[in-house]
Design a protein around this motif. Structure first.
Motif, PDB file in Angstrom:
ATOM      1  N   GLY A 190     -13.260 -85.684  45.012  1.00 40.97           N
ATOM      2  CA  GLY A 190     -12.761 -86.285  43.784  1.00 40.97           C
ATOM      3  C   GLY A 190     -11.311 -85.967  43.499  1.00 40.97           C
ATOM      4  O   GLY A 190     -10.584 -86.775  42.906  1.00 40.97           O
ATOM      5  N   PHE A 191     -10.863 -84.788  43.937  1.00 44.34           N
ATOM      6  CA  PHE A 191      -9.498 -84.338  43.639  1.00 44.34           C
ATOM      7  C   PHE A 191      -8.454 -85.247  44.276  1.00 44.34           C
ATOM      8  O   PHE A 191      -7.408 -85.521  43.682  1.00 44.34           O
ATOM      9  CB  PHE A 191      -9.326 -82.902  44.139  1.00 44.34           C
ATOM     10  N   THR A 192      -8.712 -85.722  45.481  1.00 42.12           N
ATOM     11  CA  THR A 192      -7.719 -86.537  46.183  1.00 42.12           C
ATOM     12  C   THR A 192      -7.470 -87.872  45.486  1.00 42.12           C
ATOM     13  O   THR A 192      -6.468 -88.530  45.746  1.00 42.12           O
ATOM     14  CB  THR A 192      -8.180 -86.784  47.625  1.00 42.12           C
ATOM     15  N   ARG A 193      -8.361 -88.289  44.616  1.00 42.45           N
ATOM     16  CA  ARG A 193      -8.211 -89.580  43.938  1.00 42.45           C
ATOM     17  C   ARG A 193      -7.462 -89.460  42.616  1.00 42.45           C
ATOM     18  O   ARG A 193      -7.166 -90.481  41.991  1.00 42.45           O
ATOM     19  CB  ARG A 193      -9.595 -90.186  43.689  1.00 42.45           C
ATOM     20  N   VAL A 194      -7.179 -88.250  42.175  1.00 40.45           N
ATOM     21  CA  VAL A 194      -6.491 -88.038  40.897  1.00 40.45           C
ATOM     22  C   VAL A 194      -5.006 -87.863  41.168  1.00 40.45           C
ATOM     23  O   VAL A 194      -4.597 -86.917  41.848  1.00 40.45           O
ATOM     24  CB  VAL A 194      -7.053 -86.806  40.165  1.00 40.45           C
ATOM     25  N   LYS A 195      -4.179 -88.748  40.635  1.00 36.32           N
ATOM     26  CA  LYS A 195      -2.742 -88.681  40.866  1.00 36.32           C
ATOM     27  C   LYS A 195      -1.986 -88.120  39.665  1.00 36.32           C
ATOM     28  O   LYS A 195      -0.870 -87.655  39.808  1.00 36.32           O
ATOM     29  CB  LYS A 195      -2.203 -90.081  41.193  1.00 36.32           C
ATOM     30  N   ASP A 196      -2.574 -88.186  38.490  1.00 35.69           N
ATOM     31  CA  ASP A 196      -1.919 -87.674  37.289  1.00 35.69           C
ATOM     32  C   ASP A 196      -1.911 -86.146  37.331  1.00 35.69           C
ATOM     33  O   ASP A 196      -2.956 -85.500  37.466  1.00 35.69           O
ATOM     34  CB  ASP A 196      -2.661 -88.166  36.045  1.00 35.69           C
ATOM     35  N   ILE A 197      -0.720 -85.544  37.205  1.00 36.53           N
ATOM     36  CA  ILE A 197      -0.583 -84.095  37.375  1.00 36.53           C
ATOM     37  C   ILE A 197      -1.310 -83.334  36.280  1.00 36.53           C
ATOM     38  O   ILE A 197      -2.017 -82.354  36.549  1.00 36.53           O
ATOM     39  CB  ILE A 197       0.906 -83.709  37.412  1.00 36.53           C
ATOM     40  N   SER A 198      -1.134 -83.731  35.022  1.00 38.40           N
ATOM     41  CA  SER A 198      -1.764 -82.996  33.926  1.00 38.40           C
ATOM     42  C   SER A 198      -3.285 -83.056  34.029  1.00 38.40           C
ATOM     43  O   SER A 198      -3.973 -82.049  33.802  1.00 38.40           O
ATOM     44  CB  SER A 198      -1.305 -83.566  32.578  1.00 38.40           C
ATOM     45  N   VAL A 199      -3.831 -84.218  34.384  1.00 39.00           N
ATOM     46  CA  VAL A 199      -5.278 -84.335  34.551  1.00 39.00           C
ATOM     47  C   VAL A 199      -5.743 -83.489  35.741  1.00 39.00           C
ATOM     48  O   VAL A 199      -6.800 -82.844  35.687  1.00 39.00           O
ATOM     49  CB  VAL A 199      -5.674 -85.810  34.751  1.00 39.00           C
ATOM     50  N   SER A 200      -4.954 -83.465  36.792  1.00 38.08           N
ATOM     51  CA  SER A 200      -5.310 -82.678  37.974  1.00 38.08           C
ATOM     52  C   SER A 200      -5.410 -81.189  37.639  1.00 38.08           C
ATOM     53  O   SER A 200      -6.365 -80.511  38.032  1.00 38.08           O
ATOM     54  CB  SER A 200      -4.279 -82.905  39.080  1.00 38.08           C
ATOM     55  N   VAL A 201      -4.415 -80.673  36.931  1.00 35.95           N
ATOM     56  CA  VAL A 201      -4.434 -79.253  36.560  1.00 35.95           C
ATOM     57  C   VAL A 201      -5.603 -78.958  35.625  1.00 35.95           C
ATOM     58  O   VAL A 201      -6.284 -77.927  35.747  1.00 35.95           O
ATOM     59  CB  VAL A 201      -3.100 -78.851  35.912  1.00 35.95           C
ATOM     60  N   LEU A 202      -5.860 -79.863  34.684  1.00 35.44           N
ATOM     61  CA  LEU A 202      -6.991 -79.673  33.770  1.00 35.44           C
ATOM     62  C   LEU A 202      -8.310 -79.626  34.539  1.00 35.44           C
ATOM     63  O   LEU A 202      -9.178 -78.780  34.264  1.00 35.44           O
ATOM     64  CB  LEU A 202      -7.017 -80.805  32.744  1.00 35.44           C
TER      65      LEU A 202
END
Length: 526
Positions: A203-215
């Motif tokens: 799932g992580f590889t599909r998230v490009k938004d940095i703030s959402v990724s860190v959250l």
């Protein structure tokens, strides 16, 4: 002063102490421990009690993941027997001897409560020691062992802690179940950690938004711990395997901007959690001190002294004896490259690195309070904090002069491997550019940069030179970056560009600076 105002003030103080610790050469948790002791003396400070499960999840899960993410599986395998000795043998010995010492001072403590105290103070926190040692280049093997010990000794100590707490609260103890329970919880934790890590990576590889990724990184950290707890598996082993699996596979899937943001947020989070742990333990100590009457002071003080002396002496005896056995075995076996024999000096240093920290505080805070509360909770929490305070201050302040007096010499194992990596990555970049077959000016500029980077690693002059005098390429890169920053700041000052344009170009320069070699940058102490 309300709780919120107190926490904000102490977070500010923690930031100041972190800056001072670099200049003084001491771990910042040592300064925080002094603050925690002072909080206990502040009149009118609020009393705060945490839910036991929340204390462990909140403080242990993020700090453990942060440490495990940087661990090297290769180096841990090379030192597996030393790690087993420290993470299992030393922890068990510490639990037994601390329990015995505590019962000598407080005979009605009970064996279950005594072993609970032993499990609380058994696991050292290597982050305080490595914060000092990393700047002094001690033997690389010593750093690997200390960091690996802090990852796995928590699992042994926390298992004993849970069994002892249950026995103290219920009066029932089934010692024969400990070993099978350890095997089941640890083995299941390994499998669960690996599975959850692979699921997160999908799932992580599909998230490009940095703030959402860190959250999502923070949310998943607490989720992994909670899932392991609900399944009655070792949450610590699960977290260690989860973090190490992600670290080995996420490298090529995360871009530079995400990595910079993630590292920065995690560094701040670990600092904040350390500050909060010492604040909360200080607030609880104030309530404990207010309840102590008459001769109770003598009992508390004697128990704290006995436990502090025991944890220091037991570690010294174990590490020196274990090192002597290893040296005897190595003399009878052919030497293995890359695995040096532990010296007496490195053993002395390792034995003095047994500083306790946030795990000890978290497990002490997790003891059930109120009615019915944990038996002799006050004396256990008081003794645990005294161990943290004593080891951080006494050993933390003397670690640097001890290392300098032992004259172990600098270890450049990591620098050598960094040079290999720089050369190979430069060759890979040149091959990629050659395959493109481009002859444009931009392609030639890039080729020149990578040839210079490769030459800096392969030339004999670069390897004979000292790190402070070498690395001309890195020095030129840093000068170019500094010049760009000055020019960009001047453009904004003259109002030629606005802040939006300024921040876009500033981020680009940040990425350029990160791509430069770090060999000639000033150290944090400078």
């Amino acid at each position: 002063m309300g709780l919120f105002e107190l926490v904000i003030a102490l977070l500010f103080a923690g930031a100041i102490f972190a800056l001072w610790s670099d200049r003084l050469g001491v771990p910042y948790p040592a300064l925080l421990a002094l603050v925690g002791a002072l909080i206990a003396l502040v009149p009118g400070a609020p009393t705060v009690m945490l839910d036991p499960e929340l204390a462990l999840t909140l403080f242990v899960a993020p700090t453990l993941l942060d440490a495990a993410y940087d661990a090297s599986p290769r180096d841990l395998r090379w030192n597996v027997w030393s790690l087993v000795g420290l993470a299992v043998g030393l922890v068990l010995l510490t639990v037994v001897t601390v329990g015995w010492a505590a019962r000598l001072v407080v005979p009605d403590l009970g064996w279950a409560a005594a072993f609970t105290l032993g499990a609380i103070v058994a696991p050292p926190d290597a982050s305080a020691a490595t914060a000092v040692l990393r700047k002094l280049r001690p033997p690389h093997r010593l750093m690997v062992i200390l960091e690996g010990e802090s990852l796995f000794n928590d699992a042994t100590a926390l298992l004993i802690y849970r069994v002892a707490v249950g026995a103290a609260m219920t009066g029932a103890f089934a010692g024969w179940t400990v070993v099978p329970l350890l095997l089941v919880t640890s083995g299941g934790g390994i499998i669960l950690g690996w599975l959850l890590a692979r699921l997160f990576l999908v799932g992580f590889t599909r998230v490009k938004d940095i703030s959402v990724s860190v959250l999502l990184q923070f949310v998943s950290t607490f989720a992994v711990w909670i899932i392991a707890e609900r399944l009655k598996l070792s949450a610590i082993i699960t977290m260690v395997v989860y973090a190490m699996t992600i670290a080995q596979r996420v490298g090529g899937r995360m871009n530079a901007r995400s990595r910079i943001a993630s590292y920065a947020v995690w560094d701040v989070a670990v600092l904040v959690l350390n500050v909060l742990a010492f604040v909360l333990i200080g607030l609880q100590l104030q309530g404990i001190l207010s309840r102590v009457r008459g001769s109770g002071w003598q009992t508390f003080a004697l128990c704290a002294v006995a436990v502090c002396v025991t944890v220091i002496v037991v570690r010294l005896v174990w590490v020196m004896s274990f090192g002597a056995v290893l040296r005897w075995k190595r003399r009878r076996a052919p030497p293995r490259p890359g695995r040096p024999v532990p010296s007496v000096g490195s053993g002395i240093l390792a034995s003095w690195c047994g500083m306790r920290g946030i795990v000890t505080l978290a497990t002490a805070l997790a003891l059930p309070a109120g009615v019915p509360g944990f038996p002799h909770r006050d004396v256990i929490v008081f003794s645990a904090f005294c161990v943290v305070l004593t080891t951080l201050v006494l050993q933390g302040l003397t670690l640097r002069p001890l290392l300098q007096r032992l004259c172990l010499g600098e270890d450049r194992t990591v620098e050598h491997e960094v040079g290999i990596a720089r050369a190979e990555t430069a060759r890979a970049a040149l091959r990629a550019l050659e395959q493109q077959g481009g002859s444009s000016h931009a392609a030639e500029v890039l080729r020149g940069e990578y040839r210079a980077r490769l030459h800096a690693e392969e030339s004999p002059e670069a390897h004979r030179a000292e790190p402070e005098a070498g690395g001309k390429l890195a020095e030129l890169q840093q000068r170019a970056v500094d010049a760009q920053r000055d020019a960009l700041t001047a453009l904004r000052a003259r109002q030629v560009i606005g802040d939006d344009a300024f921040h876009v170009v500033e981020e680009e320069i940040d990425l350029m600076e990160l791509s430069a070699d770090a060999r000639v940058r000033p150290s944090p102490e400078g």
